[in-house]
Design a protein around this motif. Structure first.
Motif, mmCIF file in Angstrom:
data_model
loop_
_atom_site.group_PDB
_atom_site.id
_atom_site.type_symbol
_atom_site.label_atom_id
_atom_site.label_comp_id
_atom_site.label_asym_id
_atom_site.label_seq_id
_atom_site.Cartn_x
_atom_site.Cartn_y
_atom_site.Cartn_z
ATOM 1 N N UNK A 170 -3.446 8.827 0.466
ATOM 2 C CA UNK A 170 -3.383 8.029 -0.085
ATOM 3 C C UNK A 170 -4.039 7.103 0.170
ATOM 4 N N UNK A 171 -4.830 7.227 1.373
ATOM 5 C CA UNK A 171 -4.907 5.862 1.587
ATOM 6 C C UNK A 171 -6.315 6.150 0.876
ATOM 7 N N UNK A 172 -7.330 6.985 0.382
ATOM 8 C CA UNK A 172 -8.330 6.711 -0.306
ATOM 9 C C UNK A 172 -7.324 6.499 -1.510
ATOM 10 N N UNK A 173 -6.945 6.761 -1.889
ATOM 11 C CA UNK A 173 -6.657 6.015 -3.422
ATOM 12 C C UNK A 173 -6.275 4.552 -3.060
ATOM 13 N N UNK A 174 -5.425 4.304 -2.159
ATOM 14 C CA UNK A 174 -5.355 2.591 -2.448
ATOM 15 C C UNK A 174 -6.939 1.889 -1.786
ATOM 16 N N UNK A 175 -7.601 2.698 -0.905
ATOM 17 C CA UNK A 175 -9.077 2.404 -1.536
ATOM 18 C C UNK A 175 -9.831 2.179 -2.957
ATOM 19 N N UNK A 176 -9.262 3.038 -3.518
ATOM 20 C CA UNK A 176 -10.729 2.964 -4.900
ATOM 21 C C UNK A 176 -10.126 2.241 -5.943
ATOM 22 N N UNK A 234 1.535 10.783 -4.617
ATOM 23 C CA UNK A 234 0.374 10.898 -4.532
ATOM 24 C C UNK A 234 -0.080 12.164 -3.977
ATOM 25 N N UNK A 235 0.039 12.156 -2.451
ATOM 26 C CA UNK A 235 0.157 13.497 -1.410
ATOM 27 C C UNK A 235 -0.173 13.084 -0.608
ATOM 28 N N UNK A 294 0.795 -0.917 0.185
ATOM 29 C CA UNK A 294 -0.172 -0.132 0.227
ATOM 30 C C UNK A 294 0.966 1.695 -0.197
ATOM 31 N N UNK A 295 1.865 1.759 0.638
ATOM 32 C CA UNK A 295 2.543 2.624 0.744
ATOM 33 C C UNK A 295 3.309 2.388 -0.232
#
Length: 124
Positions: free
Chosen positions: A36-42, A30-31, A21-22
């Motif tokens: 980053x967590x939102x992006x990974x979630x999507x 990504x920011x 993930x990281x």
């Protein structure tokens, strides 16, 4: 498998997902961390809270096989323990093929013994 070994392997899976993930799915470029967590979630199709738990390697979670497969597919990484199991399965298949002309019961007994020795009993 003992409870301690099971806990250790679950933690390893969680740590693998955290790293994927990281570093691969939502790299620093990504920011901010929350983005980053939102992006990974999507990317994974997971809920935000599930992704956040994996991001922080929450010790209370365990990664399901289908989640691990998804992380591998999206990140391009391979979980080493699964690769080791694939190698062991290929070795067992080769041994079975070599002994294929022998008594079928002997082959089954040999394969069962090898799986037992590798800790792979009762896997389907």
């Amino acid at each position: 498998m003992s409870e301690k070994a099971s806990e250790k392997s679950e933690m390893s899976t969680v740590e693998f997902c955290q790293r994927a993930l990281r570093e691969e799915i939502a790299p620093p470029s990504i920011g901010a961390k929350l983005e980053r967590i939102r992006h990974a979630s999507r990317q994974l199709g997971w809920s935000y809270s599930r992704t956040k738990d994996a991001w922080y390697a929450d010790p209370r979670i365990s990664i399901k096989p289908e989640e691990l497969f998804r992380v591998e597919a999206v990140s391009g990484l391979t979980y080493e323990a699964r690769e080791e199991m694939r190698t062991n399965d290929r070795a067992i298949e080769r041994a079975t093929a070599l002994l294929g002309g022998e008594d079928a019961r002997l082959v089954r007994t040999l394969v069962a013994a090898v799986r037992e020795a590798l800790g792979l009993r009762n896997r389907a």
